[in-house]
Design a protein around this motif. Sequence first.
Motif, short mmCIF file in Angstrom:
data_model
loop_
_atom_site.label_atom_id
_atom_site.label_comp_id
_atom_site.label_asym_id
_atom_site.label_seq_id
_atom_site.Cartn_x
_atom_site.Cartn_y
_atom_site.Cartn_z
N PRO A 183 0.79 -1.23 0.00
CA PRO A 183 0.00 0.00 0.00
C PRO A 183 0.82 1.28 0.00
O PRO A 183 0.36 2.30 -0.49
CB PRO A 183 -0.83 -0.12 1.29
CG PRO A 183 0.00 -0.99 2.18
CD PRO A 183 0.69 -1.97 1.27
N HIS A 184 2.04 1.26 0.55
CA HIS A 184 2.84 2.47 0.63
C HIS A 184 3.88 2.48 -0.48
O HIS A 184 4.30 1.44 -0.98
CB HIS A 184 3.50 2.61 2.00
CG HIS A 184 3.86 1.31 2.64
ND1 HIS A 184 2.94 0.49 3.25
CD2 HIS A 184 5.06 0.66 2.73
CE1 HIS A 184 3.54 -0.60 3.70
NE2 HIS A 184 4.81 -0.53 3.39
N ASP A 185 4.33 3.68 -0.88
CA ASP A 185 5.20 3.81 -2.03
C ASP A 185 6.64 3.38 -1.76
O ASP A 185 7.35 2.97 -2.67
CB ASP A 185 5.21 5.27 -2.52
CG ASP A 185 3.86 5.67 -3.11
OD1 ASP A 185 3.12 4.77 -3.52
OD2 ASP A 185 3.58 6.88 -3.16
N ARG A 186 7.06 3.49 -0.52
CA ARG A 186 8.45 3.12 -0.19
C ARG A 186 8.53 2.73 1.27
O ARG A 186 7.62 3.03 2.06
CB ARG A 186 9.42 4.26 -0.50
CG ARG A 186 9.12 5.56 0.23
CD ARG A 186 10.05 6.67 -0.21
NE ARG A 186 10.08 6.85 -1.65
CZ ARG A 186 9.18 7.55 -2.34
NH1 ARG A 186 8.17 8.14 -1.69
NH2 ARG A 186 9.26 7.67 -3.63
N GLY A 187 9.61 2.09 1.63
CA GLY A 187 9.78 1.69 3.02
C GLY A 187 11.14 1.08 3.25
O GLY A 187 11.93 0.88 2.32
N THR A 188 11.43 0.76 4.50
CA THR A 188 12.69 0.15 4.90
C THR A 188 12.39 -1.02 5.83
O THR A 188 11.60 -0.88 6.76
CB THR A 188 13.61 1.16 5.62
OG1 THR A 188 13.99 2.18 4.70
CG2 THR A 188 14.86 0.46 6.14
N VAL A 189 13.01 -2.16 5.54
CA VAL A 189 12.92 -3.31 6.43
C VAL A 189 14.26 -3.42 7.16
O VAL A 189 15.29 -3.66 6.54
CB VAL A 189 12.63 -4.62 5.66
CG1 VAL A 189 12.44 -5.77 6.64
CG2 VAL A 189 11.40 -4.46 4.78
N ASP A 190 14.22 -3.21 8.45
CA ASP A 190 15.42 -3.29 9.29
C ASP A 190 15.20 -4.42 10.28
O ASP A 190 14.60 -4.24 11.33
CB ASP A 190 15.64 -1.95 10.02
CG ASP A 190 16.93 -1.92 10.82
OD1 ASP A 190 17.56 -2.98 10.99
OD2 ASP A 190 17.32 -0.81 11.27
#
Length: 310
Positions: A183-190
């Motif tokens: 659903p979101h345009d970008r993100g970070t998996v940490d």
Amino acid sequence: MTEEETFRRFEVGEADTGQRVDKFLAGREKEWSRMAVQSWIRNDRVRVDGRSVKSNHRLNEGEWVEVSVPPPEEAAVLAEPIPLAIIYEDSDVIVIDKPRGMVVHPAPGNPSGTLVNALLAHCGDLSGINGVIRPGIVHRIDKDTSGLIMAAKHDTAHQSLAEQLKEHTVDRVYQALVLGNIPHDRGTVDAPIGRDPKNRQRMAVEPKNGKPAVTHFEVTERFGTATLVRCRLETGRTHQIRVHMKAIGHPVAGDPVYSSNPKRWPIDGQALHAAVLGFDHPRTGERLRFETPLPTDIETCLTRLREGLA
């Protein structure tokens, strides 16, 4: 125990009570076969609470299993005239667009037909820092992942490229087709990654025992049932993108290990492609950046999605 040997120690848990010691050890590491473990036991390399045992010894909770792992026997790797898609080459480094299905270096079950076999035939000499099994190999991509990989032709170049990887200054961008609609345009998996304690053949997010792992992603196209993303690696753990995307509920399409119903997709392996590779040239310091298009099989998946056929 010689300096080349590795000493490992494991505590027997409740779930392992009654298990044979050879089966117990064979499940600790992916590279340890039951046959190899039995050979170590015969050569008195395995002890249970300090005692020599046989392969059929049954374990009890609270016991400690100690093993002295011998160094691997490295056989000479043969040069093989396998065609390569060379993106860039000079006297220091070579960049290859690796096809899906090609293993990077020889390993049990894959002694030949690897990228290393092909590079030895094409280049003659490669850096020797990683030994005779992995000459020139600075980083790896999975067998069923396609895309860009660099190799060093001598030790000085290898040291420079390895240091850039360590300092996170190498650009590594992958394109991945993942299941579901992000659903979101970008993100970070940490999220730290380590061996899956329930299945040693897999990796998993392991908050306690995993190593730090960071993946940045950006959506490039949505299809409702799937999403095309670009993933930039900040670290380079085994199966990192595959594990991280599964962890957020969007496994890579076609992934035979981390997704369901992989045969739904017209692709042999995961829809993951190492599209961008950038680094400083080890001799000149010039910034180099390379990009390669998606392979035909992933493009076929995208076409079917755009036409509503998948």
